[in-house]
Design a protein around this motif. Structure first.
Motif, PDB file in Angstrom:
ATOM      1  N   THR A 198      30.473  26.649  17.844  1.00 23.28           N
ATOM      2  CA  THR A 198      29.279  27.493  17.911  1.00 23.28           C
ATOM      3  C   THR A 198      28.515  27.559  16.596  1.00 23.28           C
ATOM      4  O   THR A 198      27.536  28.280  16.486  1.00 23.28           O
ATOM      5  CB  THR A 198      29.672  28.935  18.306  1.00 23.28           C
ATOM      6  N   ARG A 199      28.948  26.819  15.593  1.00 18.93           N
ATOM      7  CA  ARG A 199      28.407  27.014  14.247  1.00 18.93           C
ATOM      8  C   ARG A 199      26.972  26.542  14.089  1.00 18.93           C
ATOM      9  O   ARG A 199      26.151  27.186  13.445  1.00 18.93           O
ATOM     10  CB  ARG A 199      29.303  26.307  13.220  1.00 18.93           C
ATOM     11  N   ASP A 200      26.625  25.386  14.659  1.00 16.39           N
ATOM     12  CA  ASP A 200      25.331  24.792  14.332  1.00 16.39           C
ATOM     13  C   ASP A 200      24.896  23.861  15.448  1.00 16.39           C
ATOM     14  O   ASP A 200      25.615  23.626  16.418  1.00 16.39           O
ATOM     15  CB  ASP A 200      25.445  24.010  13.010  1.00 16.39           C
ATOM     16  N   GLY A 201      23.693  23.304  15.289  1.00 14.33           N
ATOM     17  CA  GLY A 201      23.164  22.314  16.204  1.00 14.33           C
ATOM     18  C   GLY A 201      22.546  21.167  15.421  1.00 14.33           C
ATOM     19  O   GLY A 201      22.382  21.255  14.200  1.00 14.33           O
ATOM     20  N   LEU A 202      22.208  20.101  16.125  1.00 19.24           N
ATOM     21  CA  LEU A 202      21.587  18.938  15.491  1.00 19.24           C
ATOM     22  C   LEU A 202      20.460  18.456  16.389  1.00 19.24           C
ATOM     23  O   LEU A 202      20.695  17.954  17.487  1.00 19.24           O
ATOM     24  CB  LEU A 202      22.621  17.829  15.282  1.00 19.24           C
ATOM     25  N   SER A 203      19.236  18.622  15.923  1.00 16.57           N
ATOM     26  CA  SER A 203      18.073  18.229  16.719  1.00 16.57           C
ATOM     27  C   SER A 203      17.309  17.110  16.040  1.00 16.57           C
ATOM     28  O   SER A 203      17.360  16.949  14.820  1.00 16.57           O
ATOM     29  CB  SER A 203      17.144  19.436  16.924  1.00 16.57           C
ATOM     30  N   GLU A 204      16.596  16.364  16.848  1.00 20.06           N
ATOM     31  CA  GLU A 204      15.766  15.293  16.307  1.00 20.06           C
ATOM     32  C   GLU A 204      14.708  15.831  15.356  1.00 20.06           C
ATOM     33  O   GLU A 204      14.331  15.171  14.388  1.00 20.06           O
ATOM     34  CB  GLU A 204      15.100  14.521  17.452  1.00 20.06           C
ATOM     35  N   ALA A 205      14.233  17.035  15.629  1.00 24.14           N
ATOM     36  CA  ALA A 205      13.173  17.621  14.797  1.00 24.14           C
ATOM     37  C   ALA A 205      13.639  17.838  13.362  1.00 24.14           C
ATOM     38  O   ALA A 205      12.819  17.801  12.432  1.00 24.14           O
ATOM     39  CB  ALA A 205      12.715  18.947  15.395  1.00 24.14           C
ATOM     40  N   VAL A 239      40.243 -11.532   7.443  1.00 25.94           N
ATOM     41  CA  VAL A 239      40.153 -12.260   8.713  1.00 25.94           C
ATOM     42  C   VAL A 239      38.957 -11.796   9.528  1.00 25.94           C
ATOM     43  O   VAL A 239      38.225 -12.596  10.112  1.00 25.94           O
ATOM     44  CB  VAL A 239      41.457 -12.081   9.521  1.00 25.94           C
ATOM     45  N   ARG A 240      38.779 -10.482   9.568  1.00 28.75           N
ATOM     46  CA  ARG A 240      37.681  -9.888  10.342  1.00 28.75           C
ATOM     47  C   ARG A 240      36.938  -8.900   9.433  1.00 28.75           C
ATOM     48  O   ARG A 240      37.352  -7.747   9.326  1.00 28.75           O
ATOM     49  CB  ARG A 240      38.216  -9.181  11.588  1.00 28.75           C
ATOM     50  N   PRO A 241      35.867  -9.334   8.788  1.00 24.02           N
ATOM     51  CA  PRO A 241      35.196  -8.508   7.777  1.00 24.02           C
ATOM     52  C   PRO A 241      34.270  -7.444   8.362  1.00 24.02           C
ATOM     53  O   PRO A 241      33.097  -7.336   7.986  1.00 24.02           O
ATOM     54  CB  PRO A 241      34.426  -9.541   6.956  1.00 24.02           C
ATOM     55  N   PHE A 242      34.816  -6.664   9.281  1.00 26.01           N
ATOM     56  CA  PHE A 242      34.087  -5.544   9.869  1.00 26.01           C
ATOM     57  C   PHE A 242      35.046  -4.354   9.929  1.00 26.01           C
ATOM     58  O   PHE A 242      36.256  -4.527  10.063  1.00 26.01           O
ATOM     59  CB  PHE A 242      33.569  -5.878  11.270  1.00 26.01           C
ATOM     60  N   ALA A 243      34.494  -3.150   9.838  1.00 25.80           N
ATOM     61  CA  ALA A 243      35.350  -1.963   9.847  1.00 25.80           C
ATOM     62  C   ALA A 243      34.559  -0.769  10.364  1.00 25.80           C
ATOM     63  O   ALA A 243      33.337  -0.828  10.533  1.00 25.80           O
ATOM     64  CB  ALA A 243      35.897  -1.677   8.445  1.00 25.80           C
ATOM     65  N   ALA A 244      35.295   0.306  10.618  1.00 27.57           N
ATOM     66  CA  ALA A 244      34.691   1.570  11.030  1.00 27.57           C
ATOM     67  C   ALA A 244      35.304   2.695  10.208  1.00 27.57           C
ATOM     68  O   ALA A 244      36.486   2.650   9.863  1.00 27.57           O
ATOM     69  CB  ALA A 244      34.905   1.814  12.520  1.00 27.57           C
ATOM     70  N   MET A 245      34.481   3.693   9.895  1.00 25.47           N
ATOM     71  CA  MET A 245      34.928   4.882   9.165  1.00 25.47           C
ATOM     72  C   MET A 245      34.616   6.113  10.001  1.00 25.47           C
ATOM     73  O   MET A 245      33.599   6.151  10.701  1.00 25.47           O
ATOM     74  CB  MET A 245      34.181   5.033   7.838  1.00 25.47           C
ATOM     75  N   THR A 246      35.479   7.115   9.907  1.00 25.33           N
ATOM     76  CA  THR A 246      35.210   8.411  10.533  1.00 25.33           C
ATOM     77  C   THR A 246      35.474   9.521   9.527  1.00 25.33           C
ATOM     78  O   THR A 246      36.559   9.580   8.935  1.00 25.33           O
ATOM     79  CB  THR A 246      36.089   8.631  11.775  1.00 25.33           C
ATOM     80  N   PHE A 247      34.480  10.373   9.324  1.00 27.15           N
ATOM     81  CA  PHE A 247      34.626  11.589   8.523  1.00 27.15           C
ATOM     82  C   PHE A 247      34.664  12.775   9.479  1.00 27.15           C
ATOM     83  O   PHE A 247      33.871  12.832  10.424  1.00 27.15           O
ATOM     84  CB  PHE A 247      33.439  11.764   7.569  1.00 27.15           C
ATOM     85  N   PHE A 248      35.572  13.729   9.243  1.00 24.71           N
ATOM     86  CA  PHE A 248      35.642  14.937  10.058  1.00 24.71           C
ATOM     87  C   PHE A 248      35.716  16.141   9.137  1.00 24.71           C
ATOM     88  O   PHE A 248      36.596  16.228   8.280  1.00 24.71           O
ATOM     89  CB  PHE A 248      36.862  14.892  10.975  1.00 24.71           C
ATOM     90  N   TRP A 249      34.758  17.064   9.310  1.00 26.38           N
ATOM     91  CA  TRP A 249      34.695  18.271   8.519  1.00 26.38           C
ATOM     92  C   TRP A 249      34.833  19.471   9.461  1.00 26.38           C
ATOM     93  O   TRP A 249      33.849  19.978  10.017  1.00 26.38           O
ATOM     94  CB  TRP A 249      33.380  18.322   7.744  1.00 26.38           C
ATOM     95  N   PRO A 250      36.067  19.937   9.673  1.00 25.93           N
ATOM     96  CA  PRO A 250      36.322  20.944  10.707  1.00 25.93           C
ATOM     97  C   PRO A 250      35.614  22.268  10.479  1.00 25.93           C
ATOM     98  O   PRO A 250      35.194  22.917  11.446  1.00 25.93           O
ATOM     99  CB  PRO A 250      37.852  21.104  10.690  1.00 25.93           C
ATOM    100  N   SER A 251      35.482  22.704   9.229  1.00 23.82           N
ATOM    101  CA  SER A 251      34.820  23.988   8.990  1.00 23.82           C
ATOM    102  C   SER A 251      33.365  23.963   9.438  1.00 23.82           C
ATOM    103  O   SER A 251      32.815  24.979   9.869  1.00 23.82           O
ATOM    104  CB  SER A 251      34.895  24.362   7.508  1.00 23.82           C
ATOM    105  N   LEU A 252      32.740  22.800   9.338  1.00 19.85           N
ATOM    106  CA  LEU A 252      31.344  22.645   9.740  1.00 19.85           C
ATOM    107  C   LEU A 252      31.206  22.184  11.184  1.00 19.85           C
ATOM    108  O   LEU A 252      30.086  22.076  11.690  1.00 19.85           O
ATOM    109  CB  LEU A 252      30.642  21.644   8.817  1.00 19.85           C
ATOM    110  N   GLU A 253      32.347  21.873  11.820  1.00 20.36           N
ATOM    111  CA  GLU A 253      32.350  21.356  13.196  1.00 20.36           C
ATOM    112  C   GLU A 253      31.505  20.085  13.283  1.00 20.36           C
ATOM    113  O   GLU A 253      30.702  19.905  14.199  1.00 20.36           O
ATOM    114  CB  GLU A 253      31.846  22.429  14.166  1.00 20.36           C
TER     115      GLU A 253
END
Length: 215
Positions: A13-20, A92-106
């Motif tokens: 319930t902390r915040d939202g993310l809008s295109e605006a 061998v495969r020069p591609f990767a993915a990263m994930t950041f998670f900030w629980p306090s900010l949801e």
């Protein structure tokens, strides 16, 4: 255990993310969110901690938690042993993915792209500002290799300390940085009833295309 896990839930319930309120390109939004995380997250959460996913030659995925050490318009940089398992996979495969998670900010950010080595000068510059113990550890640890026990690792460290007793350790040739050059960045903001906000940026023809994804 299954029932206990099924009952574990949290409403966001902390915040939202809008295109605006979102910029046309993702790196400025990441910097804003990262700054928020530095101000908000408390130990033991490290705001620059991220999960790095790679894929080996057999197509098997591998994940581990690392620390982001640099960010600029070129991409996201981390450092490691070039003889490690992750380095072998990236070779061998020069591609990767990263994930950041900030629980306090949801909030969560997912980043995908190709991997490139940073310059030797960049690796050396970061190596020189590391604590002495970390610099010695980069020499002492044969990362990802099987060792007999903890005593063997401590012996290797003692030998390294003796080697550099009268001189400052320099950056090992087998140690340095990788940069993830992003072509996709997704920003996730938790919302009530699991109707989360997801804004996805895709690199298209040297520009960024923004789109909303269903949760």
């Amino acid at each position: 255990m299954t029932q206990t896990l099924a009952d574990m839930r949290r409403d966001y319930t902390r915040d939202g993310l809008s295109e605006a309120n979102a910029p046309s390109e993702p790196l400025s939004l990441f910097r804003q969110w990262f700054g928020d995380a530095i101000q908000t997250e408390q130990p033991p959460v490290e705001p620059n901690a991220m999960t790095l996913a790679t894929v080996d030659a057999d197509g098997r995925p591998h994940c581990r938690v690392l620390l982001l050490k640099a960010l600029d318009d070129r991409g996201f940089t981390f450092f490691t042993n070039y003889d490690s398992a992750k380095a072998e996979q990236l070779g061998v495969r020069p591609f990767a993915a990263m994930t950041f998670f900030w629980p306090s900010l949801e909030r969560q950010v997912r980043i995908e792209g190709r991997i490139e080595k940073v310059s030797a000068a960049e690796s050396d510059a970061y190596y020189q500002v590391r604590p002495l113990g970390s610099r010695l550890g980069a020499w002492a640890s044969p990362q990802s290799q099987v060792i007999r026990d903890r005593a063997e690792l401590e012996r290797l460290l003692a030998e390294t300390e003796q080697r550099f007793l009268d001189q400052a350790p320099h950056c090992p040739p087998h140690w340095g940085g990788y940069r993830l050059v992003p072509d996709r960045i997704e920003f996730w903001q938790g919302r009530p009833s699991r109707l989360h906000d997801r804004l996805n940026y895709r690199s298209v023809a040297s520009d960024w295309q923004r789109e909303r994804l269903a949760p």
